[in-house]
Scaffold this active site. Structure first.
Site, short mmCIF file in Angstrom:
data_model
loop_
_atom_site.label_atom_id
_atom_site.label_comp_id
_atom_site.label_asym_id
_atom_site.label_seq_id
_atom_site.Cartn_x
_atom_site.Cartn_y
_atom_site.Cartn_z
N LYS A 79 14.23 2.66 21.85
CA LYS A 79 13.60 2.00 20.70
C LYS A 79 12.10 2.30 20.68
CE LYS A 79 13.17 -2.65 18.66
NZ LYS A 79 13.48 -4.07 18.85
N SER A 154 16.10 -6.19 15.27
CA SER A 154 15.26 -5.07 14.95
C SER A 154 15.60 -3.76 15.68
CB SER A 154 13.80 -5.43 15.26
OG SER A 154 13.64 -5.72 16.63
N SER A 178 17.32 -9.33 18.72
CA SER A 178 17.23 -7.95 18.24
C SER A 178 18.05 -6.92 19.00
CB SER A 178 15.78 -7.50 18.25
OG SER A 178 15.16 -7.95 17.09
N1 GLN Z 1 14.98 -11.36 13.80
C1 GLN Z 1 14.12 -12.01 14.77
C2 GLN Z 1 12.69 -11.92 14.32
O1 GLN Z 1 12.42 -11.31 13.34
C3 GLN Z 1 14.30 -11.40 16.11
C4 GLN Z 1 13.55 -10.15 16.30
C5 GLN Z 1 13.60 -9.67 17.71
O2 GLN Z 1 14.41 -10.13 18.51
N2 GLN Z 1 12.72 -8.76 18.02
O3 GLN Z 1 11.83 -12.49 14.95
#
Ligand code: GLN
Length: 477
Positions: A79, A154, A178
């Site tokens: 990532k 994400s 994410s």
């Molecule tokens: N969807 C969550 C957020 O936007 C989790 C994102 C993540 O785990 N990086 O904060």
């Protein structure tokens, strides 16, 4: 060799039986990934020089009669929030479009020391903020199971690459879901280890009290092997734990008969469509393996979304302050004063979601509101952690949905931040408590969309979580 379905064990035996060399495999994996990538845009870019150099080192080890390493020759996707020396790291942000880090994250060093071959960097929501990978400044990624749908986020690029077969395993990052949510949406395994299990040195900070690096893989065994490689104390990350790292793979086959599993009542009421039915079937499968499943209550769940988004935005507003046009990032042209330069750089560089979070995060930390919002959220976080601690007095692990719904269509929620935030409802609680949790595929909806089941365990008890996931995966018919 079927490159799209390779496992770590198959790579290992292929190398040891000289069916292919690591260099041949890396070249073929790169060729395949580059040819397949336009369908999903899982990767932002490839790192062929780095991959071939890593593969050559593996071949040299083998030629010297040494072990190729636990990830010897294995194609890995990373990532793009995890820094890679001399390889661009953008965090999905226009601000960092040309950022070339001068060092490697600890997880990257460990993957390569174990023989892993990093093929390239995967797409993600800007600074890991989002649930669909649509917040990337470089365009969205598509779900390999349904190209008109999001891969989740994400870490959507990493999940899509593994599902598509353009990497054997991948590294993602998880702050509130994410890794688990995109794993569920794409039909792969995604693991959020215990907070502190894996060094975050070189992981670009989003919300530091919640950030984790976690593996994605097509099988529980491969995810466990990757976690084993990257886990453990790192003197460069003060939050990394001293706790010894067990050999997870050695415990996978232990019987799960008699394990007590909790099913939280509060997690069942908002499930949509086929998700409820798939989870119910998964629970039946666990029972048929000899697990005892009982309903439990985690009463503070209702406050989880509010609590998470206050804490995560507060921390994000502070962490994102470093992108000021002086270090790391591009700088806006035409500014007359220093303050003007900051303002223009940040106004031009950040996408809408990051700006929203910086504004809200700054608000909840400001004098007068700190006690009302930030401090209150920290207290609620303690209640959520207490719920889990109580539950774990009665059960060995918890099973739950990952997301209330399967992969949604591109564009469906992107203009409705609240709807997007609600998709994290079942993943953020484990993150707030800092316990290990993972998503394991549990079937597909009527229209063929993958759905995952979540397994949560006590702090540092990844072994129990993996055992359950492995037995569950093996019972697939
Ligand atoms: N969807 C969550 C957020 O936007 C989790 C994102 C993540 O785990 N990086 O904060």
């Amino acid at each position: 060799m079927n490159i799209a379905a390779l496992s770590i064990d198959e790579v290992r035996s292929g190398l040891l039986w000289r069916r292919f060399s690591a260099e041949e495999l890396a070249a073929e994996a790169l060729r395949f990934a580059e040819a397949e990538n336009p369908k999903t845009s899982a990767y932002l870019y490839f790192s062929p020089e780095r991959a071939m150099a890593a593969a050559r080192r593996v071949d040299e080890r083998i030629a010297r009669g040494e072990d190729p390493g636990p990830l010897g020759g294995v194609p890995v996707a990373v990532k793009d929030v995890i820094v890679t020396k001399d390889v661009r790291t953008t965090c999905g942000s226009k601000l960092l479009a040309n950022y070339i880090p001068p060092y490697d994250a600890t997880a990257i060093e460990r993957v390569e020391a174990a023989g892993g071959v990093i093929l390239g960097k995967t797409n993600c929501d800007e600074f890991a903020m989002g649930s669909s990978t649509e917040n990337s400044a470089f365009g969205p990624t598509r779900n390999p199971a349904a190209l008109d749908r999001v891969p989740g986020g994400s870490s959507g690029g990493s999940a899509a690459a593994v599902a598509q077969g353009t990497a054997v395993v991948a590294l993602g990052s998880d702050t509130g879901g994410s890794v688990r949510q995109p794993a569920s949406f794409c039909g792969v395994v995604g693991v959020t280890p215990t907070y502190g299990r894996v060094s975050r040195y070189g992981l670009t900070a989003y919300a530091s009290s919640l950030d984790h690096i976690g593996p994605l893989a097509r099988t529980v065994k491969d995810a466990a092997s990757l976690l084993h490689v990257i886990a453990g104390r790192d003197p460069r990350d003060a939050t990394s734990a001293e706790a010894p790292v067990p050999d997870y793979s050695a415990h996978l086959d232990r019987d799960v008969r008699g394990l007590k599993l909790g099913l939280p009542r509060e997690y069942l009421k908002d499930l949509q469509g086929d998700t409820a039915e798939l989870l119910a079937k998964a629970v039946e499968r666990l029972k048929s393996l000899g697990c005892e499943v009982r309903e439990i209550s985690l009463p503070a769940t209702d406050y989880a979304i509010a609590c998470y988004y206050v804490i995560a935005m507060a921390e994000a507003s502070s962490n994102l302050a470093r992108y000021d046009g002086v270090r790391y990032t591009s700088r806006a042209a035409g500014a007359e004063t220093l303050a003007d330069m900051y303002r223009r750089t940040r106004a031009e560089g950040f996408g809408a979601e990051c700006k929203r979070r910086i504004i809200l995060g700054t608000y909840v930390l400001s004098a007068g509101y700190y006690d009302a919002y930030y401090l209150k959220a920290q207290k609620v976080r303690a209640l959520i952690a207490r719920d889990f601690a109580r539950a774990f007095q009665e059960v060995n692990a918890i099973v739950a949905p990952v997301s209330p719904f399967p992969a949604f269509r591109l564009g469906e929620k992107v203009d409705d931040p609240m709807a997007m935030y609600l998709s994290d409802i079942y993943t953020i609680t484990g993150s707030l408590a800092g316990i290990p949790c993972m998503s394991v595929p549990c079937g597909s909806t009527g229209c063929g969309l993958p759905v995952g089941m979540q397994i949560l365990a006590r702090h540092f008890d990844e072994i129990t979580m993996f055992r359950i996931a492995h037995a569950f995966e093996a019972s697939r018919n």
